[in-house]
Design a protein around this motif. Structure first.
Motif, short mmCIF file in Angstrom:
data_model
loop_
_atom_site.label_atom_id
_atom_site.label_comp_id
_atom_site.label_asym_id
_atom_site.label_seq_id
_atom_site.Cartn_x
_atom_site.Cartn_y
_atom_site.Cartn_z
N ASP A 1 3.41 10.42 10.03
CA ASP A 1 2.53 9.26 9.84
C ASP A 1 1.80 8.90 11.15
O ASP A 1 0.65 8.47 11.13
CB ASP A 1 3.33 8.04 9.36
N ARG B 1 9.17 11.42 8.86
CA ARG B 1 8.00 10.72 8.32
C ARG B 1 7.25 9.95 9.39
O ARG B 1 6.03 9.92 9.42
CB ARG B 1 8.44 9.75 7.21
N ARG C 1 0.60 0.96 6.90
CA ARG C 1 0.58 1.62 8.20
C ARG C 1 -0.74 1.39 8.94
O ARG C 1 -0.80 1.46 10.15
CB ARG C 1 0.77 3.15 8.05
N ASP C 2 -1.82 1.20 8.15
CA ASP C 2 -3.17 1.14 8.71
C ASP C 2 -3.91 -0.10 8.25
O ASP C 2 -5.13 -0.11 8.19
CB ASP C 2 -3.96 2.39 8.27
N ARG D 1 2.96 6.34 -2.72
CA ARG D 1 4.15 6.86 -3.42
C ARG D 1 3.80 7.22 -4.87
O ARG D 1 4.27 8.21 -5.41
CB ARG D 1 5.26 5.80 -3.42
N THR E 1 0.83 -1.22 0.00
CA THR E 1 0.00 0.00 0.00
C THR E 1 0.86 1.27 0.00
O THR E 1 0.44 2.30 -0.51
CB THR E 1 -0.98 0.02 1.20
N GLY E 2 2.08 1.18 0.55
CA GLY E 2 2.98 2.34 0.50
C GLY E 2 3.30 2.72 -0.94
O GLY E 2 3.38 3.90 -1.29
N SER F 1 4.54 11.62 2.66
CA SER F 1 3.75 11.73 3.89
C SER F 1 2.70 12.83 3.80
O SER F 1 1.61 12.70 4.35
CB SER F 1 4.64 11.99 5.10
N ARG G 1 -0.94 12.02 12.11
CA ARG G 1 -1.97 12.57 11.21
C ARG G 1 -3.35 12.21 11.75
O ARG G 1 -3.51 11.24 12.52
CB ARG G 1 -1.76 12.07 9.78
N ARG H 1 -6.71 9.02 1.00
CA ARG H 1 -6.79 7.73 1.72
C ARG H 1 -8.08 6.98 1.34
O ARG H 1 -8.06 5.77 1.17
CB ARG H 1 -6.73 7.95 3.25
O1 DC Z 1 5.96 1.83 3.35
P1 DC Z 1 6.47 3.01 2.53
O2 DC Z 1 7.68 3.69 3.10
O3 DC Z 1 6.65 2.67 1.09
O4 DC Z 1 5.28 4.09 2.61
C1 DC Z 1 5.39 5.35 1.98
C2 DC Z 1 4.53 6.36 2.72
O5 DC Z 1 3.15 6.07 2.51
C3 DC Z 1 4.74 6.45 4.22
O6 DC Z 1 5.46 7.62 4.56
C4 DC Z 1 3.37 6.52 4.81
C5 DC Z 1 2.42 6.26 3.69
N1 DC Z 1 1.58 5.08 3.92
C6 DC Z 1 0.40 5.28 4.55
O7 DC Z 1 0.09 6.39 4.97
N2 DC Z 1 -0.46 4.24 4.72
C7 DC Z 1 -0.15 3.02 4.28
N3 DC Z 1 -1.02 2.00 4.45
C8 DC Z 1 1.09 2.79 3.65
C9 DC Z 1 1.96 3.85 3.49
#
Ligand code: DC
Length: 227
Positions: free
Chosen positions: A186, A182, A126-127, A36, A31-32, A96, A189, A105
């Motif tokens: 993260d 970051r 992250r979530d 990105r 999902t990141g 971020s 927020r 989102r």
């Molecule tokens: O895991 P990553 O470093 O590739 O994620 C990139 C950015 O995306 C990270 O700074 C936070 C965001 N992200 C997010 O808010 N929610 C997610 N489920 C995955 C990543």
């Protein structure tokens, strides 16, 4: 079955999720990479990243496709391959901001749930355990010491071997500053902050090899699969 792997940048999520997906024959959802991609596309189109409605419109309309090729998983944004561009420090710096916008989102959430429909998935982000798949069969929250996370990120950017000591030190220091900034954004927020789900299993990877962590998660997943 859905396995959710959450944690901060550099905690080993991506490598571990890849190995788990291979081991079980599941599909990995990064999902990141999606956030990105939104950030990178906005930057290439010259969109002001402070303009939340404009960034959200890009996220709403963007077609993000994961394409598994022999070398690696490629990411396509409206048909253009952005696999390399979304991993640059330039994208690290802006992602971020973009991922904190609620509309962005919501757009990604729809794509993420659609992706997992009818599939066994290892999803990392992250979530995942808190928002995307709150009913995931197994939730893991990975952490690691920030300096170790920065070191791993730098090594990832040099697949042919670590740079000399001086360069390594400088890049680790720069990456550490970016990771800490970051993490802060993260975790604080308003929408879907980086947080362990109450029912997630926390694993600190600082002093363990990737294989040790993968074995631990495989045992947990096997126990859930048999339950
Ligand atoms: O895991 P990553 O470093 O590739 O994620 C990139 C950015 O995306 C990270 O700074 C936070 C965001 N992200 C997010 O808010 N929610 C997610 N489920 C995955 C990543």
């Amino acid at each position: 079955m859905i396995i959710a792997i959450d944690g901060p940048a550099g905690s080993g999520k991506s490598t571990i999720a890849d190995l788990l997906a291979d081991r079980f024959g599941y599909t990995k959802l990064d999902t990141g990479a999606m956030y990105r991609t939104v950030a990178h596309v906005c930057a290439t189109r010259g969109i002001d990243l402070d303009d939340e409605p404009a960034v959200t419109s890009v996220a709403d309309a963007l077609d993000i496709v994961f394409d598994r090729r022999p070398d690696r998983m490629h990411v396509l944004a409206d048909g253009t391959d952005v696999t390399t561009e979304i991993r640059t420090p330039a994208t690290d710096r802006i992602v971020s901001k973009v991922s904190a916008y609620p509309g962005v989102r919501t757009a990604m959430l729809g794509c993420q749930r659609a992706f997992a429909t009818g599939r066994d998935v290892v999803a990392e982000g992250r979530d995942i355990g808190t928002v995307v798949f709150p009913d995931a069969d197994l939730k893991v929250f990975l952490t690691a010491d920030p300096r170790e996370r920065a070191r791993r990120r730098v090594l990832q950017r040099h697949p042919d071997g670590a740079p000399d000591d001086k360069t390594m030190k400088r890049e680790v220091a720069e990456t550490l500053a970016d990771l800490e900034r970051r993490d802060e954004l993260d975790a604080h927020r308003a929408v879907a902050p980086l947080r362990a789900a109450d029912d997630a299993i926390r694993i600190d990877s600082t002093a363990h090899t990737i294989d040790e962590i993968v074995d631990q998660i495989i045992s947990l997943a096997n126990a859930r699969r048999q339950a």
